[in-house]
Design an enzyme around this catalytic site. Structure first.
Site, PDB file in Angstrom:
ATOM      1  N   GLY A  13      12.045  -4.443  -4.375  1.00 16.01           N
ATOM      2  CA  GLY A  13      11.728  -5.259  -5.554  1.00 16.01           C
ATOM      3  C   GLY A  13      11.693  -4.396  -6.815  1.00 16.01           C
ATOM      4  N   SER A  15      13.833  -4.497  -9.243  1.00 14.70           N
ATOM      5  CA  SER A  15      14.630  -5.074 -10.343  1.00 14.70           C
ATOM      6  C   SER A  15      13.788  -5.479 -11.538  1.00 14.70           C
ATOM      7  CB  SER A  15      15.392  -6.303  -9.823  1.00 14.70           C
ATOM      8  OG  SER A  15      14.519  -7.195  -9.147  1.00 14.70           O
ATOM      9  N   SER A 143      -3.102  -5.234  -3.655  1.00 16.53           N
ATOM     10  CA  SER A 143      -3.630  -5.931  -4.840  1.00 16.53           C
ATOM     11  C   SER A 143      -5.148  -5.991  -4.780  1.00 16.53           C
ATOM     12  CB  SER A 143      -3.079  -7.356  -4.875  1.00 16.53           C
ATOM     13  OG  SER A 143      -3.757  -8.112  -5.861  1.00 16.53           O
ATOM     14  N   TYR A 156      -1.749 -14.982  -0.097  1.00 16.00           N
ATOM     15  CA  TYR A 156      -1.518 -13.720  -0.811  1.00 16.00           C
ATOM     16  C   TYR A 156      -2.604 -12.697  -0.462  1.00 16.00           C
ATOM     17  CZ  TYR A 156      -0.485 -10.762  -4.935  1.00 16.00           C
ATOM     18  OH  TYR A 156      -0.159  -9.726  -5.780  1.00 16.00           O
ATOM     19  N   ALA A 158      -4.491 -12.566   2.193  1.00 17.97           N
ATOM     20  CA  ALA A 158      -4.360 -12.134   3.594  1.00 17.97           C
ATOM     21  C   ALA A 158      -3.257 -11.092   3.718  1.00 17.97           C
ATOM     22  CB  ALA A 158      -4.061 -13.341   4.483  1.00 17.97           C
TER      23      ALA A 158
HETATM   24  P1  NAP Z   1       7.499  -9.657 -10.327  1.00 18.34           P
HETATM   25  O1  NAP Z   1       7.594  -9.243 -11.750  1.00 18.34           O
HETATM   26  O2  NAP Z   1       7.463 -11.089  -9.970  1.00 18.34           O
HETATM   27  O3  NAP Z   1       8.677  -8.928  -9.505  1.00 18.34           O
HETATM   28  C1  NAP Z   1       8.762  -9.127  -8.124  1.00 18.34           C
HETATM   29  C2  NAP Z   1       9.833  -8.243  -7.560  1.00 18.34           C
HETATM   30  O4  NAP Z   1       9.867  -8.426  -6.133  1.00 18.34           O
HETATM   31  C3  NAP Z   1      11.213  -8.559  -8.104  1.00 18.34           C
HETATM   32  O5  NAP Z   1      11.913  -7.357  -8.302  1.00 18.34           O
HETATM   33  C4  NAP Z   1      11.835  -9.378  -6.964  1.00 18.34           C
HETATM   34  O6  NAP Z   1      13.240  -9.208  -6.869  1.00 18.34           O
HETATM   35  C5  NAP Z   1      11.205  -8.718  -5.759  1.00 18.34           C
HETATM   36  N1  NAP Z   1      11.247  -9.570  -4.576  1.00 18.34           N
HETATM   37  C6  NAP Z   1      10.574 -10.729  -4.344  1.00 18.34           C
HETATM   38  N2  NAP Z   1      10.910 -11.222  -3.143  1.00 18.34           N
HETATM   39  C7  NAP Z   1      11.810 -10.351  -2.587  1.00 18.34           C
HETATM   40  C8  NAP Z   1      12.520 -10.312  -1.367  1.00 18.34           C
HETATM   41  N3  NAP Z   1      12.377 -11.273  -0.446  1.00 18.34           N
HETATM   42  N4  NAP Z   1      13.361  -9.266  -1.146  1.00 18.34           N
HETATM   43  C9  NAP Z   1      13.522  -8.297  -2.074  1.00 18.34           C
HETATM   44  N5  NAP Z   1      12.873  -8.284  -3.253  1.00 18.34           N
HETATM   45  C10 NAP Z   1      12.028  -9.304  -3.513  1.00 18.34           C
HETATM   46  O7  NAP Z   1       6.185  -9.044  -9.647  1.00 18.34           O
HETATM   47  P2  NAP Z   1       5.251  -7.820 -10.092  1.00 18.34           P
HETATM   48  O8  NAP Z   1       4.146  -8.363 -10.889  1.00 18.34           O
HETATM   49  O9  NAP Z   1       6.080  -6.719 -10.617  1.00 18.34           O
HETATM   50  O10 NAP Z   1       4.636  -7.428  -8.677  1.00 18.34           O
HETATM   51  C11 NAP Z   1       5.154  -6.365  -7.906  1.00 18.34           C
HETATM   52  C12 NAP Z   1       4.205  -6.110  -6.742  1.00 18.34           C
HETATM   53  O11 NAP Z   1       2.896  -5.802  -7.248  1.00 18.34           O
HETATM   54  C13 NAP Z   1       4.017  -7.328  -5.834  1.00 18.34           C
HETATM   55  O12 NAP Z   1       3.886  -6.910  -4.511  1.00 18.34           O
HETATM   56  C14 NAP Z   1       2.712  -7.924  -6.326  1.00 18.34           C
HETATM   57  O13 NAP Z   1       2.079  -8.676  -5.345  1.00 18.34           O
HETATM   58  C15 NAP Z   1       1.950  -6.667  -6.685  1.00 18.34           C
HETATM   59  N6  NAP Z   1       0.866  -6.896  -7.645  1.00 18.34           N
HETATM   60  C16 NAP Z   1       1.120  -7.387  -8.880  1.00 18.34           C
HETATM   61  C17 NAP Z   1       0.071  -7.588  -9.767  1.00 18.34           C
HETATM   62  C18 NAP Z   1       0.275  -8.116 -11.148  1.00 18.34           C
HETATM   63  O14 NAP Z   1      -0.742  -8.376 -11.830  1.00 18.34           O
HETATM   64  N7  NAP Z   1       1.482  -8.248 -11.655  1.00 18.34           N
HETATM   65  C19 NAP Z   1      -1.236  -7.278  -9.364  1.00 18.34           C
HETATM   66  C20 NAP Z   1      -1.457  -6.775  -8.101  1.00 18.34           C
HETATM   67  C21 NAP Z   1      -0.394  -6.574  -7.249  1.00 18.34           C
HETATM   68  P3  NAP Z   1      14.337 -10.295  -7.418  1.00 18.34           P
HETATM   69  O15 NAP Z   1      13.915 -10.659  -8.815  1.00 18.34           O
HETATM   70  O16 NAP Z   1      15.597  -9.514  -7.342  1.00 18.34           O
HETATM   71  O17 NAP Z   1      14.310 -11.462  -6.481  1.00 18.34           O
END
Ligand code: NAP
Length: 247
Positions: A13, A15, A143, A156, A158
């Protein structure tokens, strides 16, 4: 000599959001970065170009990491093309928030498959080569929700709590083999995942955070680089949450 010169890193992920910042953070320190994406090819290629402009190598590889067979093909291609994987950042994740009463079986399984089973899928294929070379850094993006719980987030929470137990257990199994396994537990970070929330919900969240602001994706990238450099940290959670949850 940059801190991570010669290292090969995979970021799932990569991208968008946190994954894109992590990929760039690793590239900035000299690592070659394999950026996995599912749908966002254009965004992934932009990150590749930005890393190349820093003077490091990068490629983008498509795979749905919730699919065990597709993940096997992806990790095996990375190993075949680059000879090894030193750093594996399991970052890809999704939300499908609903109260438990309204949550469908599909929403449960989609989040568990994408956020938790995917980490089994990548580690299963990448770990043997790490153990063989007696070096590896596995970093799982969990998280604060996995620690504190979240209303409407049983799926989420879990999955994210599962990552902590998974990481501690795998850390025990690999500690003697030169492979460390750690989690980062971000609080609320300014990415599309959080920007997609209704404004009043986002404002309420910011009001709860002792630092009164969202975190920046770069903060998580700095944490990843720190863990990559650390020789003695394994089975731990690095909490980057603005003071939202203190253990
Ligand atoms: P985001 O902006 O929604 O980006 C999610 C990324 O995951 C994208 O690059 C997406 O790729 C990729 N992805 C989703 N499903 C996928 C799959 N089946 N196979 C391959 N790639 C996949 O999310 P983010 O906020 O950056 O979060 C990144 C991580 O941090 C996640 O695990 C999230 O739970 C964790 N997190 C985030 C926060 C927050 O506040 N933002 C807080 C705690 C934890 P595509 O776009 O190419 O589909």
């Amino acid at each position: 000599m940059k801190k991570l010169s010669g290292k090969i890193a995979v970021v799932t992920g990569g991208s968008r959001g946190i994954g894109a910042a992590v990929a760039k953070g690793l590239g900035k320190e000299g690592a070659t970065v394999i950026i996995n994406y599912n749908h966002s090819q254009k965004e992934a290629e932009t990150i590749v170009d930005e890393i190349k402009a820093m003077g490091s190598l990068a490629v983008a590889l498509q795979a749905d990491i919730s699919d065990a067979e597709a993940t096997k093909v992806f990790i095996e291609k990375a190993l075949a093309d680059f000879g090894k994987i030193d750093i594996l950042v399991n970052n890809a994740g999704i939300t499908r928030d609903k109260t438990f009463k309204k949550m469908s079986f599909e929403e449960w399984h989609k989040v568990i498959d994408t956020n938790l089973s995917s980490v089994f899928n990548t580690c299963k294929i990448a770990l043997p080569s790490m153990l063989e070379q007696k070096y590896g850094r596995i970093i799982n993006i969990s998280s604060v929700i996995g620690q504190a719980g979240g209303f409407g987030q049983t799926n989420y929470a879990a999955a994210k709590a599962g990552l902590v137990g998974f990481s501690k257990s795998l850390a025990l199994e690999t500690a003697k083999g030169g492979v460390t396994v750690n989690c980062i537990c971000p609080g609320y970070i300014a990415t599309e995942m959080v920007k997609a929330m209704p404004e009043n919900v986002r404002e309420a969240i910011i009001a709860m955070v002792p630092m009164k602001k969202l975190g920046e994706p770069d903060e998580i990238a700095k944490g990843v680089v720190f863990i990559c450099e650390s020789e003695y940290m394994t089975g731990q959670c690095l909490n980057l949450n603005g003071g939202l949850y203190m253990l």
